[in-house]
Design an enzyme around this catalytic site. Structure first.
Site, PDB file in Angstrom:
ATOM      1  N   LYS A   1      -5.132 -11.637  -0.711  1.00 23.91           N
ATOM      2  CA  LYS A   1      -4.464 -10.549   0.012  1.00 23.91           C
ATOM      3  C   LYS A   1      -3.982 -11.050   1.361  1.00 23.91           C
ATOM      4  CE  LYS A   1      -6.468  -6.911   2.172  1.00 23.91           C
ATOM      5  NZ  LYS A   1      -5.741  -6.618   3.437  1.00 23.91           N
TER       6      LYS A   1
ATOM      7  N   THR B   1     -10.200   3.380   3.349  1.00 22.28           N
ATOM      8  CA  THR B   1     -11.662   3.422   3.224  1.00 22.28           C
ATOM      9  C   THR B   1     -12.368   3.468   4.576  1.00 22.28           C
ATOM     10  OG1 THR B   1     -11.607   1.006   2.926  1.00 22.28           O
ATOM     11  CG2 THR B   1     -11.791   2.363   0.943  1.00 22.28           C
TER      12      THR B   1
ATOM     13  N   LYS C   1       1.789  -2.091   3.423  1.00 24.54           N
ATOM     14  CA  LYS C   1       1.651  -0.632   3.534  1.00 24.54           C
ATOM     15  C   LYS C   1       2.903   0.027   4.116  1.00 24.54           C
ATOM     16  CE  LYS C   1      -3.418  -0.662   4.150  1.00 24.54           C
ATOM     17  NZ  LYS C   1      -3.695  -2.103   4.192  1.00 24.54           N
TER      18      LYS C   1
ATOM     19  N   THR D   1      14.852   3.061   4.658  1.00 28.92           N
ATOM     20  CA  THR D   1      14.229   1.911   5.311  1.00 28.92           C
ATOM     21  C   THR D   1      13.200   1.256   4.396  1.00 28.92           C
ATOM     22  OG1 THR D   1      14.578   2.852   7.507  1.00 28.92           O
ATOM     23  CG2 THR D   1      12.859   1.183   7.308  1.00 28.92           C
TER      24      THR D   1
ATOM     25  N   ASP E   1      -0.055  -6.981   1.356  1.00 29.55           N
ATOM     26  CA  ASP E   1      -0.505  -5.647   1.757  1.00 29.55           C
ATOM     27  C   ASP E   1       0.116  -5.252   3.094  1.00 29.55           C
ATOM     28  OD1 ASP E   1      -1.919  -3.268   1.723  1.00 29.55           O
ATOM     29  OD2 ASP E   1      -3.725  -4.153   2.605  1.00 29.55           O
TER      30      ASP E   1
ATOM     31  N   ARG F   1     -14.523  -9.680   4.537  1.00 33.79           N
ATOM     32  CA  ARG F   1     -15.548 -10.316   5.360  1.00 33.79           C
ATOM     33  C   ARG F   1     -16.762 -10.848   4.600  1.00 33.79           C
ATOM     34  NH1 ARG F   1     -14.910  -5.498   9.697  1.00 33.79           N
ATOM     35  NH2 ARG F   1     -14.101  -4.550   7.782  1.00 33.79           N
TER      36      ARG F   1
ATOM     37  N   ASP G   1      -8.042 -12.186   6.024  1.00 33.53           N
ATOM     38  CA  ASP G   1      -7.892 -11.544   7.331  1.00 33.53           C
ATOM     39  C   ASP G   1      -8.232 -12.519   8.455  1.00 33.53           C
ATOM     40  OD1 ASP G   1      -7.096  -9.175   6.151  1.00 33.53           O
ATOM     41  OD2 ASP G   1      -9.155  -8.478   5.910  1.00 33.53           O
TER      42      ASP G   1
ATOM     43  N   ASP H   1       7.938   4.779   5.919  1.00 35.42           N
ATOM     44  CA  ASP H   1       9.075   5.077   6.790  1.00 35.42           C
ATOM     45  C   ASP H   1      10.011   5.988   6.006  1.00 35.42           C
ATOM     46  OD1 ASP H   1      11.153   4.840   8.837  1.00 35.42           O
ATOM     47  OD2 ASP H   1      10.160   2.988   9.435  1.00 35.42           O
ATOM     48  N   ILE H   2      11.207   6.213   6.520  1.00 34.71           N
ATOM     49  CA  ILE H   2      12.157   7.017   5.765  1.00 34.71           C
ATOM     50  C   ILE H   2      12.540   6.266   4.491  1.00 34.71           C
ATOM     51  CG2 ILE H   2      13.008   8.163   7.844  1.00 34.71           C
ATOM     52  CD1 ILE H   2      15.518   6.375   7.648  1.00 34.71           C
TER      53      ILE H   2
END
Length: 239
Positions: free
Chosen positions: A34, A125, A63, A70, A61, A217, A11, A66-67
């Site tokens: 990730k 989470t 996520k 798509t 990742d 982190r 991240d 959508d329809i």
């Protein structure tokens, strides 16, 4: 039970920072990496190629939600990348998840690579029961909601779910033995307060039956990321 190496959440906002971090992991086996929205949206597929060139498996990742059409086309593109895991929102429903899986398989076949494991996001989470009920208007407990999503995901053919390890006790009885449960919200020190609400330690995740843990982190913001990774790996993988 199958357990994977810990998944390190990369991240950070740029390729330069991510590669600087990756180059600190001079260990075998390497962590799974990730790549989430921030880094992928900033750098695009190039960050995947650079990470793969360094010998890391990838948890992409994004996520998707959508329809169905798509999501199917989006997953077809993801299938080209040769990553090991990717994600879709269970809240999109069984038709959307099945379409995503179809697209993922088609894309992987076109690229002549193995189809990634498709994991359905249950309840983040960062969500607690109060916010789920008052903001999402889900008239269930967190555990009931996550259990329902896990059953729906398996019925749609998805390989597993992403959930808090706190929900594993209600998921395991209603899914097959090979259904994967990948658990973020891992905190070696549970006294640290941040936006994660349903947290467990690496050892607790192992004891509760997690197939893989996602840690960000506590590793990436450590003064010694590799040492932090090795300590967490030992705690999660060693009985």
């Amino acid at each position: 039970m199958k357990r994977f190496q810990p998944i390190v959440a990369l991240d950070v906002p740029t390729k330069r920072l991510s590669l600087k971090l990756l180059d600190q992991f001079e260990v075998e086996p390497k962590p799974i990496i990730k790549i989430g929205m921030q880094l992928f949206y900033e750098e695009g597929p190039d960050i995947i190629w650079e990470t793969q060139r360094r010998g890391f498996d990838i948890f992409l990742d994004l996520k998707l939600h959508d329809i169905p059409n798509t999501v199917e086309k989006g997953m077809q593109s993801i299938g080209h990348f040769g990553v090991q895991f990717t994600t879709i929102h269970a809240a999109g429903g069984s038709e959307m998840m099945a379409a995503g899986l179809r697209g993922l398989r088609a894309g992987a076949a076109e690229a002549e690579v193995e189809t990634p494991k498709l994991l359905a996001i249950t309840q983040l989470t960062s969500t607690d029961e109060h916010s789920m009920q008052t903001e999402q208007h889900v008239n269930l407990s967190i555990q009931e909601s996550v259990q329902s999503y896990a059953k729906l995901a398996q019925q749609a053919g998805v390989d597993g779910v992403v959930c808090s390890a706190q929900e594993l006790a209600v998921i395991r009885p209603v899914v097959s033995d090979d259904f994967l449960c990948i658990t973020p919200g891992i905190r070696p020190d549970l006294n640290v307060e941040d936006d994660q609400k349903r947290t467990v330690t690496p050892a607790q995740a192992r004891q509760l039956g997690s197939n893989g843990i996602v840690v960000g982190r506590p590793i990436t913001q450590s003064d010694h990321p590799q040492d932090a990774y090795l300590e967490i790996t030992k705690e999660f993988l060693e009985d």
